[in-house]
Write an enzyme that holds these catalytic residues in place. Structure first.
Site, PDB file in Angstrom:
ATOM      1  CB  SER A 111      -0.971  -0.058   1.180  1.00 49.10           C
ATOM      2  OG  SER A 111      -2.011   0.873   1.038  1.00 49.10           O
ATOM      3  CG  ASP A 247      -6.199  -4.161  -3.866  1.00 47.59           C
ATOM      4  OD1 ASP A 247      -6.400  -3.319  -2.978  1.00 47.59           O
ATOM      5  OD2 ASP A 247      -5.089  -4.639  -4.135  1.00 47.59           O
ATOM      6  CG  HIS A 274      -5.530  -2.766   0.324  1.00 49.08           C
ATOM      7  ND1 HIS A 274      -5.087  -2.338  -0.906  1.00 49.08           N
ATOM      8  CD2 HIS A 274      -4.853  -2.010   1.243  1.00 49.08           C
ATOM      9  CE1 HIS A 274      -4.187  -1.370  -0.747  1.00 49.08           C
ATOM     10  NE2 HIS A 274      -4.027  -1.164   0.544  1.00 49.08           N
TER      11      HIS A 274
END
Length: 296
Positions: A111, A247, A274
């Site tokens: 991320s 995601d 995610h």
């Protein structure tokens, strides 16, 4: 995990600050170590503890807390101008030097950590051998636009709650958190119940009554116009892109990586959002080990 060598924890001096780190496995095994960059900004190393499984392959795993997070120097009260990408890139370089691995390492970011890893990668450091970008933004304006699209698909009742609590002066109480929970369960982690590290990550942003704590992490305001799209072609090392089918880093978000990085490989996890490293942990770890074994 390599049980023959207990994890090593310590602190690396970074100017007047301290970087907390943990090494799982043997840095001198002869295999290129994998350095992990956690997300956020403001999350902590333990949200990516699943990647310690990779140490069972004989490869050392290095985790650390970014400045302002976890067990590293917290620096509460610093002005927004203090926080920058360069600060975190310097912290990473400092840790690599401290551990004496700056001439031979692989890097994995998740991320926000993947954004940081890509910034490190475009600088073509001499010791970087491979790059793994998990659930990665490439342009913050695109990220915001895509998450807004996902949000508009929530039930109307949840959207009304979010809209009311986001009016100027409105408190963001437990009802607001519960409405956002629907989004998180669709696009951040689809496991039920959430693993401990996921639940703990979200609890860090709430009070004891379940209400959202204000403030956020100060770096976020300095990232609103961040983009690496036009620089991705500078990445020269073998690169793996990890994505989840559901995601919040949507196909539109990650497309620049696929289009711009020469020879990049894609690992799409069909039952994940995610956090494939917890949602499909065994498959994700196997993919990472195979990629590193093939290219290093």
């Amino acid at each position: 995990m390599n049980a023959s060598k207990p994890p090593l924890e310590g602190y690396a001096s970074f100017g007047v600050h301290q970087t907390w780190y943990r090494v799982t496995g043997d840095l001198h095994s002869g295999l290129t170590p994998l350095v992990i960059l956690h997300g956020g900004p403001g999350c902590t190393h333990d949200t990516l503890d699943a990647f310690r499984d990779v140490a069972a392959s004989g490869r050392a795993i290095v985790q650390f807390d970014h400045l302002g997070s976890g067990l590293s120097t917290r620096l509460d009260g610093k002005p927004p101008s203090f926080w920058s990408l360069e600060l975190y890139l310097e912290q990473l370089d400092n840790l690599l030097d401290h551990l004496r691995i700056s001439q031979d390492y692989a890097l994995l970011g998740h991320s926000w950590g993947a954004a940081l890893a890509s910034e490190h990668g475009v600088r073509a450091p001499a010791g970087l051998r491979a790059l793994i970008l998990a659930n990665a933004p490439a342009d913050m304006r695109t990220w915001e636009a895509e998450t807004l699209k996902l949000r508009t698909a929530l039930p109307e009742e949840a959207l009304q709650v979010l809209a009311w609590h986001e009016q100027p002066g409105s408190p963001r109480g437990a009802e607001y958190v519960q409405a956002w929970q629907l989004y998180f369960e669709r696009h951040v982690c689809r496991l039920r119940p959430w693993p401990e590290e996921v639940a703990r990550m979200f609890a860090q942003g709430r009070g004891t009554d379940g209400a959202e704590r204000g403030g956020g992490f100060p770096l976020m305001d300095n990232l609103r116009d961040w983009s690496i799209v036009e620089r991705l072609e500078r990445i020269e090392v073998p690169t793996l892109l990890i994505c989840g089918r559901y995601d919040e880093a949507t196909p539109v978000v990650v497309r620049p990586y696929l289009e711009k990085i020469p020879g990049i490989r894609l690992a799409l996890f069909e039952h994940s959002s995610h956090m494939p490293h917890v949602e499909e942990r065994v498959a994700c770890m196997g993919t990472v080990v195979s990629f590193l074994d093939e290219c290093l």
